[in-house]
Design a protein around this motif. Structure first.
Motif, PDB file in Angstrom:
ATOM      1  N   GLU A   1      14.352  -4.885   3.132  1.00 25.18           N
ATOM      2  CA  GLU A   1      15.478  -4.090   3.603  1.00 25.18           C
ATOM      3  C   GLU A   1      15.044  -2.747   4.182  1.00 25.18           C
ATOM      4  OE1 GLU A   1      18.276  -3.681   0.470  1.00 25.18           O
ATOM      5  OE2 GLU A   1      18.691  -5.830   0.305  1.00 25.18           O
ATOM      6  N   GLY A   2      13.870  -2.271   3.778  1.00 24.13           N
ATOM      7  CA  GLY A   2      13.367  -0.985   4.274  1.00 24.13           C
ATOM      8  C   GLY A   2      13.364   0.074   3.192  1.00 24.13           C
ATOM      9  N   CYS A   3      12.196   0.716   2.992  1.00 24.28           N
ATOM     10  CA  CYS A   3      12.061   1.771   1.995  1.00 24.28           C
ATOM     11  C   CYS A   3      10.919   2.690   2.434  1.00 24.28           C
ATOM     12  CB  CYS A   3      11.797   1.174   0.615  1.00 24.28           C
ATOM     13  SG  CYS A   3      10.182   0.341   0.460  1.00 24.28           S
ATOM     14  N   PRO A   4      10.721   3.834   1.751  1.00 24.28           N
ATOM     15  CA  PRO A   4       9.624   4.735   2.154  1.00 24.28           C
ATOM     16  C   PRO A   4       8.251   4.076   2.128  1.00 24.28           C
ATOM     17  CG  PRO A   4      11.142   5.894   0.708  1.00 24.28           C
ATOM     18  CD  PRO A   4      11.573   4.452   0.707  1.00 24.28           C
ATOM     19  N   SER A   5       8.037   3.137   1.201  1.00 22.48           N
ATOM     20  CA  SER A   5       6.721   2.505   1.101  1.00 22.48           C
ATOM     21  C   SER A   5       6.372   1.697   2.345  1.00 22.48           C
ATOM     22  CB  SER A   5       6.665   1.597  -0.130  1.00 22.48           C
ATOM     23  OG  SER A   5       6.784   2.360  -1.317  1.00 22.48           O
ATOM     24  N   CYS A   6       7.366   1.089   2.976  1.00 25.13           N
ATOM     25  CA  CYS A   6       7.122   0.287   4.186  1.00 25.13           C
ATOM     26  C   CYS A   6       7.599   0.998   5.440  1.00 25.13           C
ATOM     27  CB  CYS A   6       7.794  -1.078   4.060  1.00 25.13           C
ATOM     28  SG  CYS A   6       9.600  -1.023   3.882  1.00 25.13           S
ATOM     29  N   LYS A   7       7.825   2.303   5.331  1.00 30.22           N
ATOM     30  CA  LYS A   7       8.310   3.125   6.453  1.00 30.22           C
ATOM     31  C   LYS A   7       9.628   2.588   7.000  1.00 30.22           C
ATOM     32  CE  LYS A   7       3.647   4.457   7.904  1.00 30.22           C
ATOM     33  NZ  LYS A   7       2.662   4.463   9.007  1.00 30.22           N
TER      34      LYS A   7
END
Length: 350
Positions: A276-282
């Protein structure tokens, strides 16, 4: 006054000899040398002396002060040595023959992931190699088809030492040595080169949730006749399915690395956010996990291997990022934070 000064020195000598603690010494220092101490009281009487006596008594008073300060310093050292000796003598002897207490401490998540990867690749016939963290420019760049002033060096700003060596920015720095170590077995005995070499890497870059200046990678290479991209995909899929113990989504996209041709980026669907998207995967839903590709002919040549007869693949696995994905760690900076409470939750689940 002369008799009084000598009497002060003698009393100080006797009382300092009887002192048994730092507190005793501090009290004696105040008693004899403090603003309201005995020596100060004597010095206040100097005004009543004649001009002839004053220099002599002043010199004697300075000698008495110096003697008392010297005795204080000597006693301080004596008490410190005594305390240290007592601490050493009272400390229990460590018995190396005693069995280890396995309930104390825990392995770092990167250590757990590295050991698991080593186990998986050993089962597929790979050897595990170790290599120095301090390498030459040739090892880290030139032998990998990255000559001086090549723009690819800008992506790996690392730390240089005064002797011209550097902290390796990638585990690929070991490739040249691995090829030279096993090329005779490859050429003379037909034994494929199959090796992995995990290690710590360093890059001079700003840190954030997914970047660190110190991190762990694991390089892997395989060289033999008729090695193709299909071999690379097989080993990568086998390794990832073993590590995560479930089916995962991956994607291959073109990527440029001077030491492989063609080169790929193997991305894994972010297991922290489920894509879904998070800081770890930018916030992309994907995490760059495994740069890979077919070894460049110039790199094989530098290792003493004929690229007309042999081919091979290489991959660089980010152990730090792999540990983040496996254990759901959202910020890469937590890996080097030495938070024992946080690290204690990880166990070897083999």
């Amino acid at each position: 006054m002369k008799e009084k000064l000598n009497a002060i020195r003698e009393r100080a000598k006797q009382e300092l000899a009887a002192a048994i603690s730092p507190e005793d010494l501090d009290a004696l220092r105040v008693k004899f040398l403090g603003k309201k101490g005995e020596l100060t009281a004597i010095l206040k009487q100097m005004g009543g002396l004649s001009k002839e006596e004053r220099p002599q008594m002043g010199q004697l008073a300075n000698e008495v002060r110096a003697d008392i300060e010297s005795m204080l310093s000597e006693k301080v050292g004596e008490l410190k040595e005594k305390a240290l000796r007592h601490e050493i003598e009272s400390t229990p002897v460590f018995d190396l023959s005693m069995p280890a207490d396995l309930d104390r401490g825990s392995y770092h998540p990167i250590t757990l992931v590295q050991r698991e990867c080593e186990r998986i690749f050993k089962s597929m016939g790979f050897t595990v190699e170790d290599y120095s963290e301090v390498v030459s420019d040739y090892e880290c760049f030139e032998s990998l088809n990255i000559p001086k002033h090549h723009p690819a060096r800008d992506m790996q700003d690392t730390y240089y030492l005064e002797n011209g060596q550097l902290l390796k920015s990638q585990t690929s720095a070991a490739q040249n040595a691995i090829y030279k170590k096993y090329r005779d077995s490859l050429v003379n005995d037909g034994v494929p080169i199959k090796a992995i070499f995990p290690g710590r890497c360093f890059r001079n870059e700003a840190t954030d949730a997914c970047h660190e200046n110190t991190f762990f990678q694991m390089e892997g290479v395989m060289v033999d006749k008729n090695i193709s991209i299909s071999n690379l995909i097989y080993f990568m899929k086998t390794m990832l399915s073993e590590v995560f113990r479930r089916d995962i989504k991956v994607r291959l996209r073109p990527g440029f690395f001077p030491f492989v041709e063609p080169g790929f980026e193997l991305d894994i669907n972010c297991l922290i956010c489920g894509g879904e998207g998070c800081p770890s995967c930018k916030h992309s839903g994907w995490l760059e996990l495994c740069p890979c590709g077919m070894i460049h002919p110039e790199v094989l040549k530098a290792g003493g291997i004929d690229p007309e007869e042999y081919t091979g693949f290489a991959f660089g696995l980010g152990l730090t990022r792999l540990a983040m994905m496996k254990y759901g760690i959202k910020d890469i900076r937590d890996m080097n934070a030495a938070n024992l409470k946080g690290l204690s939750q990880f166990t070897d689940d083999e």
